[in-house]
Write an enzyme that holds these catalytic residues in place. Structure first.
Site, mmCIF file in Angstrom:
data_model
loop_
_atom_site.group_PDB
_atom_site.id
_atom_site.type_symbol
_atom_site.label_atom_id
_atom_site.label_comp_id
_atom_site.label_asym_id
_atom_site.label_seq_id
_atom_site.Cartn_x
_atom_site.Cartn_y
_atom_site.Cartn_z
ATOM 1 N N LYS A 38 -49.572 25.094 13.866
ATOM 2 C CA LYS A 38 -50.440 23.922 13.666
ATOM 3 C C LYS A 38 -51.171 23.614 14.972
ATOM 4 C CE LYS A 38 -48.955 19.472 13.184
ATOM 5 N NZ LYS A 38 -49.819 18.549 13.942
ATOM 6 N N LYS A 67 -57.745 16.393 10.557
ATOM 7 C CA LYS A 67 -57.859 15.199 9.695
ATOM 8 C C LYS A 67 -59.286 14.664 9.639
ATOM 9 C CE LYS A 67 -53.093 13.665 10.704
ATOM 10 N NZ LYS A 67 -52.729 14.541 11.851
ATOM 11 N N PRO A 72 -69.496 12.477 3.227
ATOM 12 C CA PRO A 72 -69.217 13.752 2.546
ATOM 13 C C PRO A 72 -69.928 14.954 3.155
ATOM 14 C CG PRO A 72 -69.486 12.011 0.925
ATOM 15 C CD PRO A 72 -69.814 11.389 2.252
ATOM 16 N N THR A 74 -70.999 15.553 6.153
ATOM 17 C CA THR A 74 -70.476 15.932 7.471
ATOM 18 C C THR A 74 -69.128 16.635 7.342
ATOM 19 O OG1 THR A 74 -71.641 14.096 8.485
ATOM 20 C CG2 THR A 74 -69.786 15.005 9.724
ATOM 21 N N ARG A 190 -35.881 17.200 11.283
ATOM 22 C CA ARG A 190 -34.935 17.411 12.376
ATOM 23 C C ARG A 190 -33.903 18.433 11.933
ATOM 24 N NH1 ARG A 190 -38.592 16.229 14.448
ATOM 25 N NH2 ARG A 190 -39.127 14.425 15.715
ATOM 26 N N GLN A 200 -27.144 7.442 10.122
ATOM 27 C CA GLN A 200 -27.951 6.219 10.184
ATOM 28 C C GLN A 200 -29.427 6.549 10.370
ATOM 29 O OE1 GLN A 200 -26.476 3.773 9.276
ATOM 30 N NE2 GLN A 200 -24.791 3.005 10.541
ATOM 31 N N GLY A 220 -42.051 20.518 15.370
ATOM 32 C CA GLY A 220 -42.487 20.670 16.757
ATOM 33 C C GLY A 220 -41.317 20.622 17.705
ATOM 34 N N ARG A 221 -40.964 19.390 18.123
ATOM 35 C CA ARG A 221 -39.939 19.232 19.176
ATOM 36 C C ARG A 221 -38.599 19.891 18.896
ATOM 37 N NH1 ARG A 221 -41.366 13.053 19.617
ATOM 38 N NH2 ARG A 221 -41.806 13.611 17.461
HETATM 39 O O1 C5P Z 1 -42.221 17.207 17.263
HETATM 40 P P1 C5P Z 1 -42.208 16.907 15.811
HETATM 41 O O2 C5P Z 1 -41.391 17.862 14.987
HETATM 42 O O3 C5P Z 1 -41.908 15.471 15.493
HETATM 43 O O4 C5P Z 1 -43.730 17.161 15.399
HETATM 44 C C1 C5P Z 1 -44.206 16.944 14.123
HETATM 45 C C2 C5P Z 1 -45.669 17.218 14.020
HETATM 46 O O5 C5P Z 1 -46.134 16.622 12.813
HETATM 47 C C3 C5P Z 1 -46.528 16.602 15.109
HETATM 48 O O6 C5P Z 1 -47.643 17.484 15.308
HETATM 49 C C4 C5P Z 1 -47.010 15.305 14.552
HETATM 50 O O7 C5P Z 1 -48.285 14.917 15.010
HETATM 51 C C5 C5P Z 1 -47.078 15.618 13.074
HETATM 52 N N1 C5P Z 1 -46.872 14.454 12.224
HETATM 53 C C6 C5P Z 1 -45.718 13.695 12.234
HETATM 54 N N2 C5P Z 1 -45.567 12.626 11.398
HETATM 55 C C7 C5P Z 1 -46.530 12.303 10.584
HETATM 56 C C8 C5P Z 1 -47.681 13.049 10.543
HETATM 57 C C9 C5P Z 1 -47.824 14.141 11.384
HETATM 58 O O8 C5P Z 1 -44.785 13.958 12.978
HETATM 59 N N3 C5P Z 1 -46.348 11.302 9.776
#
Ligand code: C5P
Length: 259
Positions: A38, A67, A72, A74, A190, A200, A220-221
């Protein structure tokens, strides 16, 4: 390979605006372990369309997360340009309206045909999860975020878009409302290890998100900050595969036939 279907559905967020070589290092490290990368506003604003080409050249399929939200004509033209960049998936804001989404869907189909490339998946963003009911009321919306998300997702489907981005706790109602065949992409995932013993927290594992109807997860993280990112990606892939298995087995009502 047992985990192949899971790998295809894992999208790694390149949420770094650093050096292009660092970004490409992540692509090279993970391209055998994730299905898509992404590229969002930070990296795209810093490095531009050439980053998309470089990620593609390094073997990555791309979800361009810009996003789009404008008139429309553009958005339709920007979307044609996204097709030209060779992305596999990109998104627009549903709040741009049905005409904007419909013109975009039509323009994308035509441009993909003209270029003889696969038509990218076009997703709608419904309600940003940073907005709560109070924010929506301030803006004049009289629905809850969840209700508004379902309503906007329905309009996106009618307009001919392919799916939506939705947080994990919206997946089940969206899937129920939209039925099979409409793609749901879910961030906010996660790892099972990090939620274990901590019930929780309102976070969801990849397994549960997929089991309740998500088709792709964006992570991501949990991968980026892991001691061993490849191992973290592999563990999430296994969770996705297990979620798919449970969904296909109908343990969650068998609601969704995978696209
Ligand atoms: O690091 P993490 O796993 O939280 O990253 C999730 C990705 O999804 C990031 O690029 C974040 O901008 C995107 N995102 C999000 N929550 C949303 C929409 C998009 O975490 N509601």
């Amino acid at each position: 390979m047992a985990s192949e279907s899971g790998r295809e559905r894992l999208i790694f967020a390149l949420d770094m605006a650093d050096d292009v070589e660092d970004i490409l290092g992540w692509v090279r490290l993970l391209s055998d372990h994730v299905g898509m990368f992404k590229i969002g506003k930070e990296a795209f604003t810093c490095h531009g369309p050439s980053l998309v080409a470089k990620v593609r050249d390094a073997g990555g399929r791309i979800f361009l997360d810009l996003k789009y939200h404008d008139i429309p004509a553009t958005v339709a033209r920007a979307s044609e340009a996204a097709v030209g960049l060779g992305v596999s998936m990109f998104n627009v804001h549903a709040l741009g309206g049905v005409r904007m989404m419909k013109d975009t869907a039509d323009a994308v189909t035509k441009r993909a045909e003209a270029l003889a490339v696969a038509r990218p998946v076009v997703l709608a963003v419904t309600v940003l999860t940073s907005l709560d009911g109070g924010d929506l009321a301030d803006m004049g919306f009289d629905r809850s975020p969840g209700d508004l998300a379902v309503r906007l997702a329905g309009l996106a489907k009618k307009a001919g878009l392919d799916g939506v981005v939705a947080s994990a706790h919206e997946v089940a109602p969206l899937r129920q409302s939209l039925g099979d065949g409409f793609i749901i992409v879910t961030p906010g995932i996660r790892s099972a290890a990090s939620v274990h013993g901590d019930d929780q927290k309102r976070v969801q594992t990849a397994k549960d998100a997929v089991r309740s109807g998500a088709d792709y997860v964006v992570v991501g993280r949990p991968i980026r900050t892991a001691g061993n990112p490849v191992e973290a990606a592999r563990a999430i892939t296994e969770e996705i595969t297990e979620g798919l298995r449970l969904r296909r087995a109908g343990n969650d009502g068998g609601r969704k036939a995978l696209p």
